[in-house]
Enzyme design. Sequence first.
Site, PDB file in Angstrom:
ATOM      1  CB  SER A 245      -4.441  -6.644   4.463  1.00 37.20           C
ATOM      2  OG  SER A 245      -4.011  -5.371   4.052  1.00 37.20           O
TER       3      SER A 245
ATOM      4  CE  LYS B 119     -12.775  -7.109   3.153  1.00 29.48           C
ATOM      5  NZ  LYS B 119     -11.653  -6.340   2.577  1.00 29.48           N
TER       6      LYS B 119
ATOM      7  CG  HIS C 216      -1.918  -1.055   1.335  1.00 27.92           C
ATOM      8  ND1 HIS C 216      -2.075  -1.864   2.441  1.00 27.92           N
ATOM      9  CD2 HIS C 216      -2.859  -1.470   0.443  1.00 27.92           C
ATOM     10  CE1 HIS C 216      -3.070  -2.713   2.234  1.00 27.92           C
ATOM     11  NE2 HIS C 216      -3.556  -2.501   1.023  1.00 27.92           N
TER      12      HIS C 216
ATOM     13  NE  ARG D 252      -2.802  -7.917  -3.991  1.00 31.27           N
ATOM     14  CZ  ARG D 252      -3.474  -8.335  -2.958  1.00 31.27           C
ATOM     15  NH1 ARG D 252      -2.869  -8.549  -1.817  1.00 31.27           N
ATOM     16  NH2 ARG D 252      -4.772  -8.578  -3.032  1.00 31.27           N
TER      17      ARG D 252
HETATM   18  O1  PNS Z   1      -8.805  -2.795  -0.082  1.00 29.62           O
HETATM   19  P1  PNS Z   1     -10.194  -3.289   0.196  1.00 29.62           P
HETATM   20  O2  PNS Z   1     -10.322  -3.740   1.608  1.00 29.62           O
HETATM   21  O3  PNS Z   1     -10.636  -4.320  -0.806  1.00 29.62           O
HETATM   22  O4  PNS Z   1     -11.138  -1.994   0.027  1.00 29.62           O
HETATM   23  C1  PNS Z   1     -12.472  -2.129  -0.291  1.00 29.62           C
HETATM   24  C2  PNS Z   1     -13.176  -0.755  -0.341  1.00 29.62           C
HETATM   25  C3  PNS Z   1     -13.172  -0.078   1.035  1.00 29.62           C
HETATM   26  C4  PNS Z   1     -12.474   0.149  -1.328  1.00 29.62           C
HETATM   27  C5  PNS Z   1     -14.618  -1.066  -0.833  1.00 29.62           C
HETATM   28  O5  PNS Z   1     -15.179  -2.074  -0.070  1.00 29.62           O
HETATM   29  C6  PNS Z   1     -15.515   0.152  -0.800  1.00 29.62           C
HETATM   30  O6  PNS Z   1     -15.397   1.019  -1.627  1.00 29.62           O
HETATM   31  N1  PNS Z   1     -16.405   0.181   0.221  1.00 29.62           N
HETATM   32  C7  PNS Z   1     -17.296   1.280   0.478  1.00 29.62           C
HETATM   33  C8  PNS Z   1     -18.706   0.967  -0.009  1.00 29.62           C
HETATM   34  C9  PNS Z   1     -18.845   1.276  -1.478  1.00 29.62           C
HETATM   35  O7  PNS Z   1     -18.577   2.376  -1.958  1.00 29.62           O
HETATM   36  N2  PNS Z   1     -19.270   0.258  -2.229  1.00 29.62           N
HETATM   37  C10 PNS Z   1     -19.424   0.343  -3.642  1.00 29.62           C
HETATM   38  C11 PNS Z   1     -18.081   0.096  -4.346  1.00 29.62           C
HETATM   39  S1  PNS Z   1     -18.378  -0.630  -5.883  1.00 29.62           S
END
Ligand code: PNS
Length: 149
Positions: free
Chosen positions: A128, A42, A18, A91
């Site tokens: 992570s 989560k 990150h 990745r």
């Molecule tokens: O790195 P991660 O943990 O996969 O991040 C996921 C994240 C936080 C970017 C994603 O779950 C997110 O955007 N969540 C907020 C809810 C949202 O906007 N959902 C629609 C996205 S398509």
Amino acid sequence: MNRKAIFPGSFDPFTIGHHDIVMRGLEIFDEIIIGIGRNSTKQATFSLEERLEAIQRVFEHEPRVRTVLYSGLTVDFAADCGAQFILRGVRSVQDFEYERSMAEANKQLSGIETVLLYTRPEYAHISSTLVRDLHLHNKDIQPYLPTTK
Ligand code: PNS
């Protein structure tokens, strides 16, 4: 134009992968706001406060990076920040499909562009999830975490 991006994620925890994406993002954007999303589905290993403090320490001498918590939709967070871009790292092919659907949904929702950077190959296996597993089994995770200046 002040190019501003958000870098959203769970960051449970924030890894050297990150960190590398943010540092490379700073060559493209004037400002990056790291957003730790409160993900209701989560179960986190590290608390939101632990994650926030750890990331803030890493970037304490980098005035172009801020770290905040957010809840709700990522596109709404981006709008609140006045950011024109979402920055994410990729990745693998598996990541790519996930990122593609999120980028398309976010673009449809608000018109925001997502900028993807490929993870450096030496970091491509670091996630992570891997770091959490090592932590849960009492292994040293420091090699996977960015150093604080
Ligand atoms: O790195 P991660 O943990 O996969 O991040 C996921 C994240 C936080 C970017 C994603 O779950 C997110 O955007 N969540 C907020 C809810 C949202 O906007 N959902 C629609 C996205 S398509």
